[in-house]
Design a protein around this motif. Structure first.
Motif, mmCIF file in Angstrom:
data_model
loop_
_atom_site.group_PDB
_atom_site.id
_atom_site.type_symbol
_atom_site.label_atom_id
_atom_site.label_comp_id
_atom_site.label_asym_id
_atom_site.label_seq_id
_atom_site.Cartn_x
_atom_site.Cartn_y
_atom_site.Cartn_z
ATOM 1 N N MET A 1 55.298 59.939 64.513
ATOM 2 C CA MET A 1 54.087 60.542 64.003
ATOM 3 C C MET A 1 53.636 59.790 62.758
ATOM 4 N N LYS A 2 52.355 59.567 62.623
ATOM 5 C CA LYS A 2 51.829 58.812 61.495
ATOM 6 C C LYS A 2 51.981 59.617 60.210
ATOM 7 N N SER A 3 52.409 58.946 59.169
ATOM 8 C CA SER A 3 52.491 59.639 57.888
ATOM 9 C C SER A 3 51.123 59.594 57.222
ATOM 10 N N GLY A 4 50.952 60.442 56.219
ATOM 11 C CA GLY A 4 49.699 60.442 55.493
ATOM 12 C C GLY A 4 48.675 61.407 56.029
ATOM 13 N N ASN A 7 45.361 66.535 56.915
ATOM 14 C CA ASN A 7 44.641 67.528 57.688
ATOM 15 C C ASN A 7 45.601 68.187 58.678
ATOM 16 N N ASN A 8 45.890 69.483 58.456
ATOM 17 C CA ASN A 8 46.830 70.186 59.330
ATOM 18 C C ASN A 8 46.345 70.250 60.773
ATOM 19 N N ASP A 9 45.033 70.315 60.985
ATOM 20 C CA ASP A 9 44.518 70.356 62.354
ATOM 21 C C ASP A 9 44.896 69.083 63.107
ATOM 22 N N ALA A 10 44.638 67.945 62.511
ATOM 23 C CA ALA A 10 44.945 66.671 63.156
ATOM 24 C C ALA A 10 46.456 66.505 63.315
ATOM 25 N N ARG A 11 47.198 66.901 62.322
ATOM 26 C CA ARG A 11 48.661 66.806 62.363
ATOM 27 C C ARG A 11 49.204 67.685 63.492
ATOM 28 N N PHE A 12 48.694 68.902 63.597
ATOM 29 C CA PHE A 12 49.115 69.836 64.647
ATOM 30 C C PHE A 12 48.803 69.264 66.032
ATOM 31 N N LYS A 56 57.890 69.000 55.555
ATOM 32 C CA LYS A 56 57.721 68.073 54.436
ATOM 33 C C LYS A 56 57.687 66.610 54.882
ATOM 34 N N GLU A 57 58.590 66.235 55.786
ATOM 35 C CA GLU A 57 58.693 64.835 56.181
ATOM 36 C C GLU A 57 58.331 64.673 57.651
ATOM 37 N N ASP A 58 57.357 63.823 57.933
ATOM 38 C CA ASP A 58 56.966 63.576 59.319
ATOM 39 C C ASP A 58 58.092 62.934 60.121
ATOM 40 N N GLY A 59 59.008 62.245 59.458
ATOM 41 C CA GLY A 59 60.120 61.599 60.135
ATOM 42 C C GLY A 59 61.055 62.588 60.822
ATOM 43 N N HIS A 60 61.028 63.836 60.386
ATOM 44 C CA HIS A 60 61.880 64.874 60.963
ATOM 45 C C HIS A 60 61.083 65.829 61.849
ATOM 46 N N ALA A 61 59.874 65.461 62.191
ATOM 47 C CA ALA A 61 58.995 66.355 62.953
ATOM 48 C C ALA A 61 59.566 66.696 64.324
#
Length: 178
Positions: A1-4, A7-12, A56-61
């Motif tokens: 998953m891209k970091s940065g 926007n929670n909508d885009a992240r979700f 907190k960390e996208d690496g652990h998503a």
């Protein structure tokens, strides 16, 4: 998953899109009919949305998503069981075809998958989670992180779950030969 992503909508949307097949497999393990699978899928999405600000960390998503999905699934089963709802072990061919996305579909393969999912349904919730994550090719370390166990416990419990699964598969063999 891209970091940065701020926007929670885009992240979700990205998290759910990337992990949709995994979420659907978990739904099929914990809910046996189409209606319950749809309900569970919606519950998992709700729990992901609700918990996303705390990630907190996208690496652990991926690990976080599995934990959310499995916890939501176990809660779903407990709620259904406490209401006296009975889980059925019926499948339709459309569901089975979704299970084996991008693979040749044969009647024998459908029967084998139905048999496997029926055997998995006989495991307890923890064993279902372990087997599901194992079938997703997660390492013992990743399974331990998702399940909140030590790697050695994962190894022992997974061995026992596979042994039980093998026994269930032998007790009620698949009627169609490959």
């Amino acid at each position: 998953m891209k970091s940065g992503f701020h926007n929670n909508d885009a992240r979700f949307l990205e998290l759910v899109t990337e992990n949709r097949p995994k979420i659907l497999k978990i739904c099929r393990v914990y809910a046996w009919n189409r209606h319950d699978q749809d309900d569970l899928y919606q519950e998992i999405l709700f729990q992901i949305w609700r918990g996303l600000p705390n990630l907190k960390e996208d690496g652990h998503a991926g690990t976080w998503l599995y934990r959310v999905a499995l916890n939501a699934s176990m809660s779903f089963v407990r709620k259904k069981t406490s209401r006296g709802a009975d889980q059925t072990t019926t499948h339709d061919h459309a569901q089975l075809e979704q299970i084996i996305e991008n693979q040749p579909v044969t009647e024998a393969r459908n029967d084998q998958l139905a048999h496997l999912y029926e055997a998995i349904a006989q495991l307890n919730d923890l064993e279902k989670g372990l087997i599901t994550l194992f079938l997703e090719d997660l390492s013992y370390e990743e399974i331990a992180a998702v399940m909140g166990l030590t790697e050695s416990n994962v190894g022992v419990m997974l061995h026992r779950a596979k042994k039980k699964l093998s026994t269930f598969m032998k007790e009620a063999p698949c009627t169609t030969m490959p």
